[in-house]
Design an enzyme around this catalytic site. Structure first.
Site, PDB file in Angstrom:
ATOM      1  CG  HIS A 335      -1.985  -0.974   1.255  1.00 42.14           C
ATOM      2  ND1 HIS A 335      -3.249  -0.754   0.780  1.00 42.14           N
ATOM      3  CD2 HIS A 335      -1.967  -2.242   1.703  1.00 42.14           C
ATOM      4  CE1 HIS A 335      -3.982  -1.850   0.956  1.00 42.14           C
ATOM      5  NE2 HIS A 335      -3.219  -2.768   1.510  1.00 42.14           N
ATOM      6  CE  LYS A 523      -6.149  13.878  -0.016  1.00 48.00           C
ATOM      7  NZ  LYS A 523      -6.291  12.632  -0.732  1.00 48.00           N
ATOM      8  NE  ARG A 524      -3.490  10.278   9.999  1.00 43.95           N
ATOM      9  CZ  ARG A 524      -3.162   9.374  10.917  1.00 43.95           C
ATOM     10  NH1 ARG A 524      -3.993   8.375  11.180  1.00 43.95           N
ATOM     11  NH2 ARG A 524      -2.045   9.460  11.590  1.00 43.95           N
ATOM     12  CE  LYS A 529      -2.189  10.891   2.951  1.00 42.16           C
ATOM     13  NZ  LYS A 529      -2.851   9.966   2.005  1.00 42.16           N
ATOM     14  CB  THR A 631     -10.098   4.890  -1.068  1.00 37.99           C
ATOM     15  OG1 THR A 631      -9.608   5.273   0.218  1.00 37.99           O
ATOM     16  CG2 THR A 631      -9.388   3.637  -1.538  1.00 37.99           C
ATOM     17  CE  LYS A 635     -14.043   6.051   0.909  1.00 44.06           C
ATOM     18  NZ  LYS A 635     -13.129   6.060   2.069  1.00 44.06           N
TER      19      LYS A 635
END
Ligand code: 26V
Length: 789
Positions: A335, A523-524, A529, A631, A635
């Site tokens: 992952h 998100k985290r 990111k 993911t 959504k």
């Protein structure tokens, strides 16, 4: 499930009376919630039992994962049983507000983020598809911490979902096993959660292990000293399932974490083998015909030597035969390619915690070392690179690949990067082991449950087959020029935005304009990111609006939600920075409702269910090559938000499915980054040449912004300007800002915007976890639909 109002009423009243000595009309929301949950449990009991019986006869897949980020169960269970509307109606008749009942439930937050939520979506798909699959993990007493903001900084408080017990878990003392560590042993006590499939009678199982002390068994026979020892021992044992590690980016190599991993892996394998023997006796060579075990990242990889131990030490199988069984039984999902997240255990610690498992791991290592020497006699470097034990470190990913028959990445791009870079040697050696399984999400939770308005409207247009087959959404494309349809999906979006506005007003006391663009990044928090890129753009935009008050601009609300690992200083600094800038902008009367910045406290599954349906823009802006899949991006898409993203992870496939012209794709691609790295990247170049960028970066250190003396802004500044800006925030800034402006212009054309929304929804079919799970079932696990009657 048939809904019989009288029967439900009777059961519910009976539960309330037996459990709380209260009548329905006087019951508190908490009491109603509990009784309702227990009633659901009683109605599914028989199907659950039968599902287990049926599955025991066939091949089963076991999903071993240190995390399952389940969220709430009540609403989801009612929906999957097909009785949600009926229950809501029935409660209403009794004067009870269903939402209030639902809010009594705590999230089962046994996961950090993507990896754990993926495992939860997989459970839903397995059950819905009638596939014999079971999850195994740890019953952490404390899930992911609750996040609060103090002075714009994150503070953590323990999460306590089991405080008032959990109606969805059933303790199974008859299945208790003992897990042996080097010096002590602990009891592993299983709790089962039913996983109710949508529109089927199948009820699958998630089994969570709780750690207990052996001395619990015979406390009371001790003198005082032994008593103290005994209680100490009890604490030590119970520590194992005490808390979820809240770090999902750096591997800390902590002893307790290794104990957790071995604890749940050993308990699960003992359980699996015990059940196998009940049906097949000692025909161990048949294990791969009946058992497939998926290793969710490296966290459960110690299962490989553990199965060797059970087969060789306990069952007396020959090592060579056991190894063949192991290889055919396990498969491994990667992952992340972030080097710092790849687990390695220090030999000394591993040996101390699981001495026998260390010997077996060494045996596997030596066996592979010999193979390597034969394979690559002239390439000692390669031999060394691929060793499982290198110096004093054990590489769990290498052990996983060697001991599995299949290895998969989680999006096309990610799998290609694994094959070409991180796992290149391995791909060359075992090309047939590697495959891609692009992630997915369950449309039951992420559309049907979280966005009933859009769900009903879709059903009105194309029927309800999409609930079990998301590719049906493609039929929505026939409405692409239908003004009525377009305006309706726009209206539904506005409605969902209003609901979110209301929620944020109630929980955080913020006022948001529901007609503004909702631009969302949830998100985290991690440097890769690039929440920093996002907030830099916002700050730049703010300067523009100040200088240019008459600028043509659709009001925009920037929404963030993110937990930072408690020890990740820079991530925490970025949270403060977002809140710092939020305070300046939201407090500026000249700006008023045109620009707003909101940091949603304690982002979690239950809040996510409110946020995705309300978003216009889905921020997926990771440095290309870093986000394995994502993911959340799926959504958002399913709920009609447009992706503003880099070509990273599954964004690539999202853009391909919906058409790149229906997303806002920007920034460097993987190959651009490779080239720029080779050439030599100097962040001072964009800093000096991109208009406005210098102003933004300097704000970190020139007194316009304040980290309240922690020094973290200076640190962030130095990461960008002196330490090479590893994530290319400055390099991608200009292109990102350009896309932001484009969005602001395009949003004004309601029709063409709604078309984009529709295109995204219609093409989200690929991203159902049903599709993902069918691929795993057919290409890795070889399990078959086993429907109960
Ligand atoms: C990593 C670590 C590192 C050691 C310490 C504890 C710990 C706990 C969790 C993790 C998980 C990191 C990997 C992860 O969550 N990856 C995410 O997986 C998602 C599902 O495949 C994927 O969509 C995200 O892109 C990926 O970041």
């Amino acid at each position: 499930m048939e809904f019989n109002k009288e029967k439900w009423k009777e059961k519910l009243e009976e539960r309330l009376l037996e459990k709380f000595s209260v009548s329905l009309k006087d019951a508190s929301p908490f009491e109603v919630y509990k009784a309702l949950g227990e009633t659901v449990m009683s109605f599914i009991a028989k199907d659950w039992y039968e599902t287990k019986q049926e599955y025991s006869k066939t091949k089963q897949a076991f999903y071993l994962s240190s995390e399952f980020l389940m969220g709430r169960a009540l609403g989801n269970n009612l929906i999957n049983l097909g009785i949600d509307k009926e229950i809501q109606e029935f409660l209403k008749e009794l004067g009870i507000d269903y939402n209030q009942i639902e809010d009594e439930e705590e999230d089962a937050a046994l996961g950090n983020g993507g990896l754990g939520r993926l495992a939860a979506c997989f459970m839903d798909s397995l059950a819905t598809l009638n596939l014999p699959g079971q999850g195994y993990s740890i019953r952490y007493r404390n899930g992911i911490f609750n996040q609060y903001l103090r002075d714009g900084y994150q503070v953590e408080k323990p999460e306590t979902w089991l405080k008032y017990e959990d109606v969805w878990s059933v303790m199974r003392p008859e299945d208790e096993v003992v897990v042996n560590f080097g010096y002590t042993s602990v009891r592993a006590l299983p709790y089962d959660m039913p996983i109710i499939g949508y529109g089927t009678k199948n009820v699958n199982t998630l089994r969570l292990w709780e750690a207990h002390s052996i001395v619990d068994l015979d406390l009371g026979v001790f003198n005082q000293q032994d008593y103290l020892h005994a209680t100490q021992d009890k604490t030590l044992a119970e520590d194992i399932s005490r808390v979820l590690y809240p770090n999902d980016s750096t591997d800390e190599g902590k002893k307790l974490r290794l104990r957790q991993q071995y604890f749940f892996v050993s308990a699960s394998l003992q359980d699996i083998i015990k059940k196998f023997k009940k049906v097949h006796g000692r025909e161990f060579s048949k294990i791969p015909e009946f058992i497939s075990i998926q290793l969710n990242d490296t966290h459960p990889v110690i299962a490989i030597p553990e199965l060797m131990r059970i087969l060789v030490d306990v069952e007396g199988v020959l090592w060579e035969d056991a190894w063949e069984i192991v290889k055919k039984t396990f498969s491994y999902t990667n992952h992340t390619i972030l080097a710092e997240a790849l687990e390695k255990w220090w030999v000394g610690l591993y040996q101390e915690v699981v001495p026998r498992i260390f010997q077996i791991t060494e045996g596997i290592h030596n066996q592979f070392k010999n193979e390597l020497a034969n394979l690559y006699p002239n390439d000692v470097n390669k031999q060394n690179r691929m060793q499982i034990i290198q110096g004093n470190m054990i590489h769990m990913a290498w052990l996983a690949i060697y001991g599995s028959h299949k290895v998969n990445g989680v999006a096309e791009l990610h799998t290609e990067i694994l094959k070409e870079h991180e796992l290149r040697d391995w791909y060359e050696l075992y090309p047939d082991k590697f495959l891609n399984k692009t992630n997915g999400i369950t449309q039951r939770r992420w559309l049907l449950k979280s966005n009933p308005q859009l769900a009903s409207y879709i059903t009105e247009l194309i029927g309800d087959a999409w609930i079990k087959d998301l590719s049906e959404l493609k039929k929505l494309e026939q409405f692409i020029d239908d003004k009525k349809v377009l305006s309706k999906i726009w209206d539904i979006k506005i409605e969902k935005k209003k609901e979110l506005v209301e929620y944020l007003r109630e929980t955080q006391g913020i006022d948001i304009n529901p007609n503004s663009i909702f631009d969302v990044q949830v998100k985290r928090l991690h440097e890769y990111k690039r929440q920093l890129l996002n907030i830099f753009q916002v700050y730049d935009l703010y300067q523009q609006l100040k200088q240019n008050p008459n600028m043509d601009f659709v009001p925009t609300t920037y929404i963030y939600g993110a937990k930072a690992a408690p020890g990740y200083k820079v991530a925490k600094g970025i949270i403060r920075l977002i809140n710092d800038i939020a305070q300046i902008i939201n407090g500026d009367d000249e700006i008023k409702d045109r620009l707003k910045v909101v940091f949603v406290e304690n982002y979690r599954v239950t809040v996510a269910e409110k946020i995705f349906p309300a978003a216009d823009i889905s921020e997926q802006i990771s440095t290309a090559g870093k986000e394995a899949s994502g993911t959340g991006n799926m959504k958002f898409m399913l709920n009609g938000a447009i992706t503003l993203g880099t070509l990273d992870g599954a964004n690539v496939e999202i853009a391909k499915e919906a058409g790149e012209e229906n997303e806002y794709i920007f920034g460097m691609r993987v190959k651009d980054i490779e080239e720029l790295r080779k050439k030599g990247y100097d962040p001072r170049f964009p800093y000096n040449n991109v208009t406005g960028l210098k102003q933004v970066v300097d704000a970190l250190i020139d007194g316009r912004l304040s980290d309240l003396g922690s020094g973290i802004y200076r640190e962030i500044h130095s990461l960008l300007m002196e330490r090479g800006d590893q994530y290319f925030v400055l390099e991608d800034f200009e292109d990102y800002r350009r896309k932001q402006r484009e969005i602001n212009r395009d949003y004004k054309d309601k029709i063409s915007w709604a078309k984009k929304m529709l295109k995204n929804i219609a093409n989200a079919g690929k991203f159902s976890s049903d599709r993902t799970i069918l691929e795993y079932a057919n290409e890795i696990w070889n399990i078959k639909e086993t429907k109960i009657k």
